[in-house]
Write a protein that holds these residues in place. Structure first.
Motif, mmCIF file in Angstrom:
data_model
loop_
_atom_site.group_PDB
_atom_site.id
_atom_site.type_symbol
_atom_site.label_atom_id
_atom_site.label_comp_id
_atom_site.label_asym_id
_atom_site.label_seq_id
_atom_site.Cartn_x
_atom_site.Cartn_y
_atom_site.Cartn_z
ATOM 1 N N PRO A 44 0.859 -1.179 0.000
ATOM 2 C CA PRO A 44 0.000 0.000 0.000
ATOM 3 C C PRO A 44 0.896 1.230 0.000
ATOM 4 O O PRO A 44 2.008 1.179 0.511
ATOM 5 C CB PRO A 44 -0.765 -0.121 1.315
ATOM 6 N N SER A 45 0.415 2.319 -0.587
ATOM 7 C CA SER A 45 1.170 3.563 -0.487
ATOM 8 C C SER A 45 0.831 4.244 0.827
ATOM 9 O O SER A 45 0.052 3.701 1.627
ATOM 10 C CB SER A 45 0.822 4.477 -1.659
ATOM 11 N N THR A 46 1.404 5.382 1.090
ATOM 12 C CA THR A 46 0.996 6.157 2.261
ATOM 13 C C THR A 46 0.204 7.357 1.762
ATOM 14 O O THR A 46 0.269 7.719 0.588
ATOM 15 C CB THR A 46 2.196 6.649 3.077
ATOM 16 N N ILE A 47 -0.539 7.974 2.664
ATOM 17 C CA ILE A 47 -1.418 9.069 2.259
ATOM 18 C C ILE A 47 -0.621 10.204 1.630
ATOM 19 O O ILE A 47 -0.910 10.653 0.510
ATOM 20 C CB ILE A 47 -2.225 9.588 3.468
ATOM 21 N N ALA A 48 0.421 10.638 2.328
ATOM 22 C CA ALA A 48 1.167 11.799 1.842
ATOM 23 C C ALA A 48 1.847 11.497 0.504
ATOM 24 O O ALA A 48 1.789 12.305 -0.428
ATOM 25 C CB ALA A 48 2.189 12.233 2.891
ATOM 26 N N ALA A 49 2.477 10.316 0.414
ATOM 27 C CA ALA A 49 3.166 9.973 -0.828
ATOM 28 C C ALA A 49 2.172 9.844 -1.970
ATOM 29 O O ALA A 49 2.420 10.282 -3.100
ATOM 30 C CB ALA A 49 3.945 8.666 -0.646
ATOM 31 N N ASN A 50 1.024 9.264 -1.683
ATOM 32 C CA ASN A 50 0.003 9.081 -2.714
ATOM 33 C C ASN A 50 -0.500 10.430 -3.231
ATOM 34 O O ASN A 50 -0.678 10.609 -4.440
ATOM 35 C CB ASN A 50 -1.150 8.258 -2.145
ATOM 36 N N ILE A 51 -0.706 11.369 -2.307
ATOM 37 C CA ILE A 51 -1.147 12.698 -2.735
ATOM 38 C C ILE A 51 -0.091 13.312 -3.651
ATOM 39 O O ILE A 51 -0.389 13.835 -4.730
ATOM 40 C CB ILE A 51 -1.411 13.613 -1.522
ATOM 41 N N ALA A 52 1.156 13.219 -3.241
ATOM 42 C CA ALA A 52 2.224 13.823 -4.041
ATOM 43 C C ALA A 52 2.277 13.211 -5.438
ATOM 44 O O ALA A 52 2.475 13.908 -6.439
ATOM 45 C CB ALA A 52 3.563 13.648 -3.341
ATOM 46 N N LEU A 53 2.094 11.890 -5.519
ATOM 47 C CA LEU A 53 2.208 11.220 -6.813
ATOM 48 C C LEU A 53 0.982 11.453 -7.687
ATOM 49 O O LEU A 53 1.086 11.585 -8.905
ATOM 50 C CB LEU A 53 2.406 9.711 -6.604
ATOM 51 N N GLN A 54 -0.220 11.491 -7.069
ATOM 52 C CA GLN A 54 -1.454 11.560 -7.849
ATOM 53 C C GLN A 54 -1.897 12.979 -8.186
ATOM 54 O O GLN A 54 -2.531 13.215 -9.201
ATOM 55 C CB GLN A 54 -2.608 10.861 -7.100
ATOM 56 N N PHE A 55 -1.553 13.899 -7.303
ATOM 57 C CA PHE A 55 -2.141 15.225 -7.426
ATOM 58 C C PHE A 55 -1.899 15.881 -8.789
ATOM 59 O O PHE A 55 -2.831 16.435 -9.382
ATOM 60 C CB PHE A 55 -1.649 16.140 -6.298
ATOM 61 N N PRO A 56 -0.693 15.803 -9.342
ATOM 62 C CA PRO A 56 -0.448 16.509 -10.616
ATOM 63 C C PRO A 56 -1.379 16.054 -11.730
ATOM 64 O O PRO A 56 -1.670 16.816 -12.647
ATOM 65 C CB PRO A 56 1.003 16.156 -10.941
ATOM 66 N N GLU A 57 -1.851 14.814 -11.676
ATOM 67 C CA GLU A 57 -2.683 14.321 -12.776
ATOM 68 C C GLU A 57 -4.147 14.262 -12.391
ATOM 69 O O GLU A 57 -4.939 13.596 -13.066
ATOM 70 C CB GLU A 57 -2.215 12.919 -13.190
ATOM 71 N N SER A 58 -4.511 14.913 -11.297
ATOM 72 C CA SER A 58 -5.887 14.803 -10.834
ATOM 73 C C SER A 58 -6.673 16.064 -11.156
ATOM 74 O O SER A 58 -6.127 17.152 -11.265
ATOM 75 C CB SER A 58 -5.923 14.585 -9.323
ATOM 76 N N SER A 59 -7.972 15.860 -11.275
ATOM 77 C CA SER A 59 -8.861 17.013 -11.390
ATOM 78 C C SER A 59 -10.230 16.586 -10.883
ATOM 79 O O SER A 59 -10.513 15.390 -10.761
ATOM 80 C CB SER A 59 -8.949 17.476 -12.844
ATOM 81 N N GLY A 60 -11.052 17.585 -10.566
ATOM 82 C CA GLY A 60 -12.422 17.292 -10.159
ATOM 83 C C GLY A 60 -12.512 16.380 -8.961
ATOM 84 O O GLY A 60 -11.865 16.615 -7.933
ATOM 85 N N LEU A 61 -13.278 15.308 -9.104
ATOM 86 C CA LEU A 61 -13.555 14.420 -7.981
ATOM 87 C C LEU A 61 -12.285 13.775 -7.439
ATOM 88 O O LEU A 61 -12.156 13.522 -6.243
ATOM 89 C CB LEU A 61 -14.550 13.346 -8.421
ATOM 90 N N ASP A 62 -11.327 13.514 -8.340
ATOM 91 C CA ASP A 62 -10.067 12.914 -7.878
ATOM 92 C C ASP A 62 -9.403 13.775 -6.822
ATOM 93 O O ASP A 62 -8.890 13.279 -5.814
ATOM 94 C CB ASP A 62 -9.097 12.755 -9.064
ATOM 95 N N VAL A 63 -9.423 15.083 -7.061
ATOM 96 C CA VAL A 63 -8.800 15.994 -6.096
ATOM 97 C C VAL A 63 -9.527 15.916 -4.754
ATOM 98 O O VAL A 63 -8.903 15.838 -3.695
ATOM 99 C CB VAL A 63 -8.812 17.440 -6.636
ATOM 100 N N HIS A 64 -10.862 15.890 -4.811
ATOM 101 C CA HIS A 64 -11.624 15.810 -3.568
ATOM 102 C C HIS A 64 -11.318 14.508 -2.841
ATOM 103 O O HIS A 64 -11.267 14.468 -1.607
ATOM 104 C CB HIS A 64 -13.121 15.935 -3.849
#
Ligand SMILES: Nc1ncnc2c1ncn2[C@@H]1O[C@H](COP(=O)(O)OP(=O)(O)O)[C@@H](O)[C@H]1O
Ligand SMILES: [Mg+2]
Lengths: 311, 259
Positions: free
Chosen positions: A257-277
């Motif tokens: 499993p990833s960790t919350i902080a690392a996952n946010i860092a990795l996913q955030f650049p490619e997220s929009s809309g509901l993904d961000v929420h």
């Protein structure tokens, strides 16, 4: 009673200014904290109410955040389990065993560790530590495989949960050892001599006088370290090889499993809309976790406050 | 078991500074020996050299002999830890372990000696030690409360209980009552009179009446001038020191003409 008028206590300007600014600072902290909490809650709502299928992973926000929360806790617990005894041992060595000159030099080096940016630890973890852990993982799978923690299959790259935890441990080591060193150095001579005069050896003196006296300080240091471990982003993002949605106690495989902080860092650049929420909802979970951890730590410290030596 | 101590040609140093010079004296078992003298003349330093507590400070060392019942305490094969288990110490400021209960404070030394002891035996020993220190009646209902909740006088008697619980041969006390109120002070003086039946007691005190009340032997330490080492100027029976001392300096000191 004679006719002396009790004069009202004089409140000097300096006193009032100080009291006012202290109160102001206290309120400001609460306001900022409340603001952060409110932001997290409000921006999580869309993810919480969205149909499960629309949330990343397709099974709803709890199934998304759960494994991340799990991974965060596992990585931080490994870090704490490794770093606390080591940090306490370093602090004891520096305060009670090392000659003064050596203690100063070593203390400086340990403090320097705290100044190294986490990305550097990430690189160290992935290029230096991970490959060197591979043979150990293979050995652990073969000989300790009956323990779920070492079930395997052993990672060939070494980018496992255990490696990530160890990297975190190195990162929080200076915090724990610096704070422990501080409290161990503050143990009054009176108490140390009380133990020695009873015929305690140096180690017995440490167990009787130093460790109990420093206990709440060590817990405080460990909690600060835990805070950093829970929130660490880059090092984990680099080191850990993850597969979304995994939840396992197996620490030596490539499926983590990833960790919350690392996952946010990795996913955030490619997220929009509901993904961000959804990511923000995971941030809310991290925020809540940190609060719970701090409340628990405080409870542990207060449980024996009478015996803390502070009175 | 009370033991006698023979000290000869003892010099005590802090680094290069010689704080105490040339002490030769014998301390009798089952008696109270008082050490008096002005501040800074090395009474505490001397006391701490008897149980090898002096050397826990960096750079601190001694030259000379301290012999307890024939055994040289500074012999090459003697472990200071063993010396301290035989020679107990009570400090000027009460120093019970604040992180321990009253019970655990008294038991601390016994547990150190790694003697495996049944709970009931330990209970008995803790009770006897507290009784010997005249503290039992005051604390028997709160043995599991922190020691830091006791008054100063009670804390000092707890420290005495802790020191005697391990049945030392000798008990050293460095101004044990100087931080206490008059009633606690009397309690501790009475206690010394009882304890000398079983232990050899050496007490440092600033209070001359106290020395006269509790001790059989008295030693007077003095400093000829600042920066010079302190010396044991006179040592004799308490009666002699306080009625007809040999040295002018002793007489001046006990009659309050200086110090
Ligand atoms: N830790 C220390 N380091 C260096 N010098 C010390 C230390 N403790 C005491 N001294 C010196 O040793 C001398 C004797 O001190 P002390 O034994 O405390 O005297 P007393 O107990 O008779 O008042 C004094 O000159 C004092 O300054
Ligand atoms: Mg003194």
């Amino acid at each position: 009673m004679t006719g002396v008028n009790p004069s009202p206590p004089v409140r000097r300007l300096g006193d009032r200014l100080f009291a006012g600014s202290a109160r102001g600072a206290g309120i400001a902290i609460l306001v900022v904290l409340a603001g952060v909490a409110a932001f997290l809650v409000v921006d999580s709502v869309p993810a919480l109410v969205a149909p499960a299928a629309d949330v990343p992973g397709g099974k709803g926000v709890f199934s998304y955040v759960g494994p991340l929360l799990f991974g965060t806790v596992i990585a931080a617990v490994i870090a704490l389990v490794v770093a606390t005894p080591l940090g306490v041992a370093i602090a004891l060595f520096l305060t009670h065993y090392a000659p003064r000159r050596l203690a100063q030099g070593l203390g400086y080096v340990v403090d320097l560790l705290a100044a190294i940016p986490s990305i550097v630890f990430g690189f160290w973890g992935i290029f230096w530590l991970a490959p060197r852990m591979v043979p150990f993982y293979a050995w652990a799978e073969e000989h300790l495989g009956f323990i779920p923690l070492f079930a395997g299959p052993a990672s060939a790259t070494g980018r496992t949960m255990l490696t990530a935890g160890v990297v975190l441990a190195v990162m929080i080591l200076p915090i724990i050892s610096a704070i422990s060193r501080e409290v161990f150095a503050q143990v009054p001579t009176l108490h140390r001599e009380a133990a020695l005069a009873l015929g305690a050896t140096r180690w017995e003196m440490i167990r009787m006088a130093v460790l109990p006296y420093g206990r709440s300080g060590v817990i405080g240091g460990a909690m600060l370290g835990l805070g950093r471990a829970l929130g660490e982003t880059l090092a984990i993002a680099l080191v850990l090889s993850v597969s979304a949605g995994t939840m396992t106690f197996n620490l030596i495989s490539s499926t983590n499993p990833s960790t919350i902080a690392a996952n946010i860092a990795l996913q955030f650049p490619e997220s929009s809309g509901l993904d961000v929420h959804t990511l923000i909802a995971s941030g809310l979970a991290l925020f809540a976790l940190t609060l719970v951890v701090n409340v628990l730590a405080r409870a542990v410290v207060n449980r024996r406050a009478d015996f803390s030596g502070a009175n | 078991m009370a033991k006698r101590i023979d000290i000869s040609d003892l010099d005590i140093f802090y680094g290069d500074f010689r704080a105490v010079a040339d002490v030769t004296v014998s301390i009798e078992p089952r008696s109270v020996t008082a050490l008096i003298g002005p501040s800074g003349c090395g009474k505490s330093t001397f006391l701490r050299s008897i149980n090898r507590m002096h050397e826990v400070l960096p750079g601190a060392r001694v030259e000379g002999k301290v012999v307890m019942d024939g055994q040289d305490l500074y012999g090459a094969d003697v472990d200071p830890v063993d010396v301290r288990r035989q020679i107990g110490m009570v400090f000027q400021r009460p120093n019970p372990f604040p992180t321990m209960s009253i019970y655990d404070n008294v038991a601390a030394g016994i547990r150190l000696n790694a003697r495996r002891m049944a709970k009931t035996d330990l209970d008995g020993l803790v009770e006897r030690s507290l009784q010997a220190a005249n503290l039992w009646r005051e604390v028997r209902d709160r043995l599991n409360r922190p020691a830091s909740g006791l008054s100063g006088g009670q804390q000092q008697r707890l420290c005495i209980a802790r020191a005697i619980a391990v049945e030392p041969d000798v008990l050293l006390m460095d101004e044990p009552a100087s931080a206490l109120d008059p009633i606690s002070t009397l309690a501790i003086e009475d206690l010394m009179t009882e304890l000398k039946e079983r232990f050899t007691i050496v007490i440092v005190t600033h209070n001359m009446q106290q020395a006269a009340r509790v001790s059989e032997q008295t030693g007077f330490f003095n400093l000829s001038s600042a920066g010079q080492p302190g010396r044991l100027v006179e040592f004799d029976s308490t009666e002699k020191i306080f009625s007809n001392p040999e040295q002018k300096a002793t007489e001046d000191y006990i009659s309050g003409r200086f110090g």
